[in-house]
Design a protein around this motif. Structure first.
Motif, short mmCIF file in Angstrom:
data_model
loop_
_atom_site.label_atom_id
_atom_site.label_comp_id
_atom_site.label_asym_id
_atom_site.label_seq_id
_atom_site.Cartn_x
_atom_site.Cartn_y
_atom_site.Cartn_z
N GLU A 179 -4.52 7.18 -1.45
CA GLU A 179 -4.31 5.74 -1.19
C GLU A 179 -4.10 4.98 -2.50
O GLU A 179 -4.90 5.12 -3.42
CB GLU A 179 -5.51 5.14 -0.46
CG GLU A 179 -5.74 5.70 0.93
CD GLU A 179 -4.71 5.22 1.93
OE1 GLU A 179 -4.21 4.09 1.79
OE2 GLU A 179 -4.39 5.99 2.85
N TRP A 180 -3.05 4.15 -2.54
CA TRP A 180 -2.71 3.38 -3.73
C TRP A 180 -2.50 1.92 -3.38
O TRP A 180 -1.95 1.60 -2.33
CB TRP A 180 -1.41 3.89 -4.34
CG TRP A 180 -1.51 5.25 -4.94
CD1 TRP A 180 -1.60 6.44 -4.27
CD2 TRP A 180 -1.52 5.57 -6.32
NE1 TRP A 180 -1.67 7.47 -5.15
CE2 TRP A 180 -1.62 6.96 -6.42
CE3 TRP A 180 -1.45 4.80 -7.48
CZ2 TRP A 180 -1.65 7.61 -7.65
CZ3 TRP A 180 -1.48 5.45 -8.70
CH2 TRP A 180 -1.58 6.84 -8.78
N ARG A 220 0.86 -1.19 0.00
CA ARG A 220 0.00 0.00 0.00
C ARG A 220 0.89 1.24 0.00
O ARG A 220 1.88 1.29 0.72
CB ARG A 220 -0.88 -0.03 1.24
CG ARG A 220 -1.92 1.03 1.30
CD ARG A 220 -2.85 0.79 2.49
NE ARG A 220 -2.16 0.76 3.76
CZ ARG A 220 -1.94 1.83 4.53
NH1 ARG A 220 -2.35 3.01 4.15
NH2 ARG A 220 -1.31 1.70 5.68
N TRP A 264 -5.37 11.78 -4.56
CA TRP A 264 -4.94 10.40 -4.80
C TRP A 264 -4.15 9.91 -3.59
O TRP A 264 -2.97 9.59 -3.68
CB TRP A 264 -4.09 10.31 -6.07
CG TRP A 264 -4.76 10.94 -7.25
CD1 TRP A 264 -4.49 12.16 -7.79
CD2 TRP A 264 -5.82 10.39 -8.02
NE1 TRP A 264 -5.33 12.39 -8.85
CE2 TRP A 264 -6.16 11.32 -9.01
CE3 TRP A 264 -6.53 9.19 -7.96
CZ2 TRP A 264 -7.16 11.10 -9.95
CZ3 TRP A 264 -7.52 8.96 -8.90
CH2 TRP A 264 -7.83 9.92 -9.87
N SER A 323 -5.10 3.63 -8.10
CA SER A 323 -5.79 4.44 -7.11
C SER A 323 -7.12 4.93 -7.67
O SER A 323 -7.27 5.12 -8.88
CB SER A 323 -4.93 5.65 -6.74
OG SER A 323 -5.55 6.44 -5.75
#
Length: 157
Positions: A85-86, A74, A83, A100
């Motif tokens: 959280e990936w 994460r 953007w 994301s």
């Protein structure tokens, strides 16, 4: 001596199980670990002409959280309200893929952001695309912004 034989027998049995089809095998990677990174994007083009001009560079503080060797981790962009959280995946070809959805958005029409980078000396480089739907003048259109992507670890220099 008996302990050594028991250990050897256990190792042989474990090896045999790993060779059986259908039994999960360890699938680790060594190119990307958890740590503190910088993530940069440089705009290449914007299909709807409503994003930053071509060549614009954005820089983000990007800690990557996870277990060393894992193929999924994460990433957070600490200084991005859009953007934040990936999901990071390292595929079998050792490409690092980031995905994301815009913060606070849900569903199939939510804006999405995706990049793919590969090892390039002491960094990862590649490209990415942001996609979204824009409504202007009663007309709805799909828009995309393509960018060059750079991911570089900054805590293990």
């Amino acid at each position: 001596m008996r302990t050594i034989r028991s250990g050897l027998a256990l190792a042989v049995a474990a090896s045999a199980l790993l060779a059986v089809p259908g039994i999960a095998q360890t699938d680790t990677q060594t190119i990307l670990g958890p740590g503190l990174y910088v993530f940069q994007t440089r705009t290449r083009s914007a299909s709807c002409g409503d994003d930053e001009r071509t060549g614009y560079v954005s820089s983000f503080v990007a800690p990557i959280h996870g277990v060393p060797g894992s193929r999924t981790m994460r990433m957070q962009l600490l200084n991005s309200p859009y953007w934040s959280e990936w999901r990071i995946t390292v595929n079998a070809q050792d490409a690092v893929i980031g995905e994301s959805t815009m913060t606070g958005q849900r569903g199939p029409s939510a804006p999405r952001n995706q990049f793919e980078v590969r090892v390039d000396r002491d960094r990862f480089t590649g490209t990415g695309t942001r996609t979204y739907t824009r409504t202007a003048g009663g007309r709805t259109e799909q828009c995309s912004v393509t960018y060059d992507a750079l991911l570089r670890r900054i805590d293990a220099i």
